[in-house]
Design an enzyme around this catalytic site. Structure first.
Site, short mmCIF file in Angstrom:
data_model
loop_
_atom_site.label_atom_id
_atom_site.label_comp_id
_atom_site.label_asym_id
_atom_site.label_seq_id
_atom_site.Cartn_x
_atom_site.Cartn_y
_atom_site.Cartn_z
N LYS A 116 0.82 -1.21 0.00
CA LYS A 116 0.00 0.00 0.00
C LYS A 116 0.86 1.26 0.00
CE LYS A 116 -4.28 -1.65 2.19
NZ LYS A 116 -4.07 -3.09 2.09
N GLU A 200 -2.81 6.76 8.08
CA GLU A 200 -3.49 7.75 7.24
C GLU A 200 -4.54 8.51 8.04
OE1 GLU A 200 -3.31 5.72 2.82
OE2 GLU A 200 -5.18 5.60 3.95
N HIS A 235 -14.18 -3.09 9.15
CA HIS A 235 -13.52 -2.75 7.88
C HIS A 235 -13.72 -3.83 6.82
CE1 HIS A 235 -11.71 0.62 9.94
NE2 HIS A 235 -11.20 -0.19 10.84
N ARG A 292 -6.90 -8.23 -8.63
CA ARG A 292 -7.64 -9.49 -8.77
C ARG A 292 -9.11 -9.18 -8.97
NH1 ARG A 292 -10.15 -9.13 -3.91
NH2 ARG A 292 -8.94 -8.35 -2.13
#
Length: 667
Positions: A116, A200, A235, A292
């Site tokens: 990421k 973040e 999440h 994917r």
């Protein structure tokens, strides 16, 4: 086009790929672990190869065994599905080295998007908007904590190699950062073999909107519009829909173009998803790219009329994209609900067990069910507890909502705890139905989604009793057929008594509530009495427990499934688990000890959070159990003393085993 492909996956996605391959005339090879020897994907495939023991790290994650299975069966290509090895660089390399086509992007694209933090650096260079945050390599906890202070709380800690909601923690206060970081790193290391994280800014009231992209080997790119995946728990996505409510053509084009630029920046080939966080002011930020096919791809298929697995196969075989951007159109609205074996009332704790009864809604133009299990199959602790994906479509969002509620009401699952009732409340809640969406919807609508338990309606007790009586009569009729005197009146279950009224009492329990149902036999039916109210009841029931009921002239449909002493009543869109009480055994039942701290499922102890001998408050964390790829914190059921831990860190525990010795404080 390929003649034979191997599917390096299991469950629902393996079955999904097999369906498309079969329609295209392509032979399929399944791989399976010892736990999956009789699984649905194994039954569906043309061939199947055993690749190891139950645990994924000894079977579905062993690259060499999967490559060997492909070679030995003559498979020309491998479809990785999602999860497991689908985004694994080494696996893609191994396919290339073996001369087997990997049905997915080139290894360079997987590498670029696999981290990421690295992906965000690449996207910044490509001009794709990014969320403010720290994406560096220095993983010193003190530095990460200071970066979180600079960013400003709330922040999100995310595993750099993560996905599927794992290795992710929301932190709202500085004093919680250290514990959240440690937990996130443990889960990241366990799930992905890499504990690298990034930090973040957490966007307030964010929406999770993702764009489906496709690229081919001829340099063509297209986006197949968006999906709104904002409704999440821990999440992880719960409901997905397409198109996103409130999306303007201008914003769709901007997000679509940004997604295409992201794909172009890494030379992407095949199906990919670019995920964005969208704020209420209309701005959006790159979150990650999944290299994917996504779990929620069916909603895109429903609104475009396309088969994305077919597109994957065609692109992987060297064909260009079947359609260009100008040819792609949106028609109607689609919703997907993930049916899980889990208990929403216990923090969505995953459940295991055998699917004693499984009856999905009827599929057709408006309803689709993607599943990897059938009745009699087991939901094991080794893999994701998904039962199915329920997808509906209609011309409008309002129509799709109505279709989803109807389909959920028709779903029948017995044998494992499940989230169907919760999903029904979620779809019906005002926030979701009015498209007031963000990733915190479930938490902010908790009162509506987790209401106080309501009393069992009289009709439920009555239907349960009627089903019991009809089942008794059917058994008697069946027994009579095999008796030397089949016409003997002694076989009848019509309540006949000499010189006496024909009556009896049936006993049921729901939770702590016990209910007696009085039974008086009538010609062609019964008079059932609940709390002094008499109801004339009659009906017919088939072998699957489906009833056509008449109560005081009011006709209704219901299902009553008997499993041991349990009676699962499905009526008017609700499920009621009752227990049939045998009066001869009931008087001898003991209450047993209450509140035992036992393992809710098989798992591994990964952390002890309280020392033996300490006094703890109700709700205090005692230990962390890792099960089904997730961490579950075991807490104190009341104030008391933790006398001793029964297991050490690293120990495997079985379902129902006592985890600690706990002494409740005297009140």
């Amino acid at each position: 086009m390929f003649e034979k492909i191997l599917i390096a996956n299991r469950g629902e996605i393996a079955c999904r790929v097999i369906k498309t391959a079969r329609r295209m005339g392509i032979k399929t090879v399944a791989v399976y672990s010892e736990a999956d020897a009789h699984a649905r994907h194994v039954r569906m495939a043309d061939e199947a190869v055993l690749i190891g023991p139950a645990t994924a790290k000894e079977s579905y994650l062993v690259i060499e065994r999967i490559i060997e299975a492909a070679k030995s069966t003559g498979a020309q290509a491998i479809h990785p599905g999602y999860g497991f090895l689908s985004e694994n660089e080494a696996f893609c390399h191994a396919c290339d080295a073996a001369g087997i086509v990997f049905i997915g992007p080139p290894v360079s694209a997987i590498h670029a998007m696999g981290s990421k933090s690295e992906a965000k650096k690449l996207m910044e260079a490509a001009g794709v908007p990014l969320t403010p945050g720290y994406h560096g390599d220095d993983q010193d906890p003190a530095l990460l904590a200071s970066e979180a202070e600079v960013i400003g709380y709330p922040v999100l800690i995310k595993a750099a190699a993560g996905g599927g909601g794992k290795g992710m923690r929301l932190v709202e206060r500085a004093e919680d950062f250290a514990d959240a970081l440690a937990s996130c790193k443990r889960e990241a290391a366990s799930s992905f073999g890499d504990d690298h994280v990034l930090v973040e800014k957490y966007v307030l009231k964010p929406r999770h909107i993702e764009i489906q992209v496709f690229g081919d080997t001829h340099g063509n790119y297209a986006y197949l519009f968006e999906r709104d995946c904002s409704v999440q728990r821990r999440h992880q996505k719960v409901l997905e829909e397409a198109p996103a409510p409130g999306m303007t053509p201008e914003r769709r084009a901007a997000m679509g173009q940004a997604a295409v630029e992201a794909a172009r920046a890494v030379g992407y080939v095949g199906a990919g998803t670019v995920e964005f966080i969208a704020s209420p002011d209309g701005s959006f930020y790159f979150m990650e790219m999944n290299t994917r096919l996504q779990v929620e791809h069916p909603v895109t298929e429903m609104i475009t009329g396309l088969d994305l697995v077919e597109w994957q196969l065609r692109v992987a075989s060297g064909e260009p994209l079947p359609l260009n951007q100008s040819q792609l159109k949106i028609h109607g609205h689609a919703l997907e609900a993930r049916i899980y074996a889990e208990d929403p009332d216990k923090g969505f704790l995953p459940a295991t067990g055998t699917l004693v009864h499984l009856s999905p809604p009827v599929e057709g133009l408006h309803v689709r069910v993607d599943t990897g299990v059938e009745e009699g199959d087991a939901i094991s602790p080794h893999y994701d507890p998904m039962i199915a994906k329920l997808i509906v479509w209609d011309e409008t969002r309002e129509g799709a909502l109505a279709r989803m509620l109807q389909a959920l009401a028709e779903y029948r699952v017995v044998g494992v705890a499940n989230n169907i009732g919760f999903l029904s409340r979620l779809v019906a809640c005002s926030a979701f139905s009015n498209a007031d969406l963000d990733t915190g919807l479930i938490e902010r609508e908790r009162d509506e989604l987790f209401p106080e338990a309501r009393p069992v309606p009289d009709e439920v007790w009555t239907v349960a009793a009627l089903a019991e009586l009809l089942r008794e009569a059917e058994r008697a009729t069946s027994d009579a057929r095999h008796h030397v005197e089949p016409d003997s009146p002694w076989h009848a279950r019509d309540g006949w008594r000499m010189n006496a009224a024909a009556s009896r009492t049936l006993l049921f329990r729901h939770g702590e509530t016990e209910q007696a149902v009085g039974v008086d036999y009538r010609s062609g039916g019964f008079r059932l009495t609940v709390d002094g109210r008499a109801i004339e009841a009659r009906g017919q029931m088939d072998a699957r427990g489906q009833l056509r009921v008449d109560l005081d002239g009011r006709r209704m449909d219901a299902t009553v499934v008997a499993a041991s002493e349990k009676r699962h009543v499905f009526l008017a869109g609700h499920a009621w688990p009752l227990t049939r009480i045998d009066p001869l055994q009931h008087s001898g039942e003991g209450g047993g000890a209450e509140g035992g701290l036992v393992a809710p499922m098989p798992g591994k102890v990964i952390a002890l959070l309280a020392e033996a001998g300490v006094t703890v408050a109700k709700g205090a964390p005692l230990l962390i159990l890792e099960a089904m790829k997730m961490e579950h914190t075991i807490t104190a059921p009341s104030a008391g003393v933790l006398k001793a831990h029964r297991f050490a860190v690293g120990d495997q525990v079985g379902d129902g085993e006592e985890l600690v010795e706990f002494e409740v404080s005297a009140s």
